[in-house]
Motif scaffolding. Sequence first.
Motif, mmCIF file in Angstrom:
data_model
loop_
_atom_site.group_PDB
_atom_site.id
_atom_site.type_symbol
_atom_site.label_atom_id
_atom_site.label_comp_id
_atom_site.label_asym_id
_atom_site.label_seq_id
_atom_site.Cartn_x
_atom_site.Cartn_y
_atom_site.Cartn_z
ATOM 1 N N TYR A 161 0.841 -1.197 0.000
ATOM 2 C CA TYR A 161 0.000 0.000 0.000
ATOM 3 C C TYR A 161 0.875 1.246 0.000
ATOM 4 O O TYR A 161 2.022 1.227 0.454
ATOM 5 C CB TYR A 161 -0.885 0.040 1.247
ATOM 6 C CG TYR A 161 -2.105 -0.866 1.197
ATOM 7 C CD1 TYR A 161 -2.354 -1.719 0.131
ATOM 8 C CD2 TYR A 161 -3.012 -0.864 2.248
ATOM 9 C CE1 TYR A 161 -3.461 -2.541 0.109
ATOM 10 C CE2 TYR A 161 -4.132 -1.672 2.246
ATOM 11 C CZ TYR A 161 -4.345 -2.525 1.175
ATOM 12 O OH TYR A 161 -5.458 -3.342 1.157
ATOM 13 N N ASP A 180 -2.737 5.123 1.944
ATOM 14 C CA ASP A 180 -3.671 3.999 1.977
ATOM 15 C C ASP A 180 -3.440 3.130 3.217
ATOM 16 O O ASP A 180 -4.387 2.623 3.829
ATOM 17 C CB ASP A 180 -3.510 3.144 0.711
ATOM 18 C CG ASP A 180 -4.073 3.837 -0.527
ATOM 19 O OD1 ASP A 180 -4.815 4.832 -0.338
ATOM 20 O OD2 ASP A 180 -3.762 3.400 -1.651
ATOM 21 N N TYR A 182 -4.961 4.888 6.189
ATOM 22 C CA TYR A 182 -6.419 4.800 6.132
ATOM 23 C C TYR A 182 -6.882 3.400 6.525
ATOM 24 O O TYR A 182 -7.818 3.238 7.333
ATOM 25 C CB TYR A 182 -6.892 5.131 4.717
ATOM 26 C CG TYR A 182 -8.375 4.958 4.520
ATOM 27 C CD1 TYR A 182 -9.286 5.890 5.031
ATOM 28 C CD2 TYR A 182 -8.879 3.852 3.830
ATOM 29 C CE1 TYR A 182 -10.653 5.723 4.849
ATOM 30 C CE2 TYR A 182 -10.239 3.681 3.650
ATOM 31 C CZ TYR A 182 -11.118 4.616 4.162
ATOM 32 O OH TYR A 182 -12.471 4.453 3.991
ATOM 33 N N MET A 183 -6.222 2.369 6.002
ATOM 34 C CA MET A 183 -6.593 0.994 6.303
ATOM 35 C C MET A 183 -6.392 0.702 7.787
ATOM 36 O O MET A 183 -7.228 0.036 8.432
ATOM 37 C CB MET A 183 -5.756 0.029 5.456
ATOM 38 C CG MET A 183 -6.180 -1.422 5.594
ATOM 39 S SD MET A 183 -7.867 -1.709 4.993
ATOM 40 C CE MET A 183 -8.104 -3.391 5.534
ATOM 41 N N VAL A 201 -9.221 -0.887 1.208
ATOM 42 C CA VAL A 201 -8.754 -0.032 0.112
ATOM 43 C C VAL A 201 -8.497 -0.887 -1.132
ATOM 44 O O VAL A 201 -8.889 -0.535 -2.239
ATOM 45 C CB VAL A 201 -7.470 0.712 0.528
ATOM 46 C CG1 VAL A 201 -6.943 1.562 -0.620
ATOM 47 C CG2 VAL A 201 -7.733 1.577 1.746
ATOM 48 N N HIS A 202 -7.819 -1.976 -0.888
ATOM 49 C CA HIS A 202 -7.557 -2.964 -1.944
ATOM 50 C C HIS A 202 -7.807 -4.337 -1.354
ATOM 51 O O HIS A 202 -7.694 -4.518 -0.142
ATOM 52 C CB HIS A 202 -6.105 -2.867 -2.448
ATOM 53 C CG HIS A 202 -5.734 -1.505 -2.958
ATOM 54 N ND1 HIS A 202 -6.262 -0.952 -4.108
ATOM 55 C CD2 HIS A 202 -4.879 -0.575 -2.440
ATOM 56 C CE1 HIS A 202 -5.762 0.245 -4.289
ATOM 57 N NE2 HIS A 202 -4.908 0.514 -3.281
#
Length: 332
Positions: A35, A39, A42-43, A56-57
């Motif tokens: 990431y 990201d 955020y995760m 996120v992914h």
Amino acid sequence: MRSYLYVISKIYIPLLLFAGSILSGVVGYVVIENYSWLDALYMTSITVSTVGFTEVHPLSSTGRVFTIFLILFNISIFTYFITVVSRFVFDGEFIQSYKAFKMKEALNEIRDHVIVCGFGRNGREAASVLYRNKIPFVVVEMNADKFENADFPLTHRMIADATKDEILLEAGIDRARSLICAMPNDADNVFVVLTARDLNRKITIISRASDYTSVRKLKIAGANNVIMPDTIGGAHMAMLTLMPDVKEFIDLLSTQMSDNFQIAELIVDKNVSLVDLDAWRTTGATVLGVKTIAGDYILNPAPAVQLHTGDRLILMGALEQIRDVSKKIGVL
């Protein structure tokens, strides 16, 4: 600001664990899932807060295992944090610690004060007189129960052992004008006097004594004056039978002071005779006596008495009158 820092210091361990968890989560997602730093942050945030937002992914198997451990670890941290805060607040530890912190701040600010060691009968009475005469003071007493039911506020007090150097330093021994040793044990008083004199060579020290043999030891240790309460109490009672009104009047003079009436001691800084000083006519203050630099007292001194540098002039009058005399011959 310092108060907030103090509160944070009490819960810094769970805060450090939480910060470590956030950092570990960010680094873990960057390393495991490749990431970006944003990201990954955020995760980590949605995982730690358990808000349930979509990833996120898509996560790999390793990433999912890492997320499980991250969630469980943060639940443990949160539980620990709630436990610490609850005990800190609801068990009274926060209030007691905060009061101790504010008291320490107040002790750092106090100047030209009196330290009273011991809050028994003698210490309480000494503190009461200081309070009535608006003289700042710090009370040091090991037994917290003795502070209960005091009939005057104790804005500066320490629940501590006065025989320890660090306690006297915290009480401001280096900034104090006087120290009163009113502990019941003569040995403790000798030790405190010795310690106080070593920490502040100029401080005035008054100590109580229960035994005649302790008087000499206390003076050798550095006490300026030694008081035997039992002896004074007997003399007080005898004087009340002989001259009750005079004795009560003298007690009133020595304990009930205000701006309209003071008994003060001035240190003479130049040679002058009392007739030249003419304190009564020029200021309205009354000269009660003189203590010479040799330590001799002259009561009701005659106008011809000569004052020398270092002598002490004892006056009675209003605060402003005493200040006028001070401008002429010395300082309080």
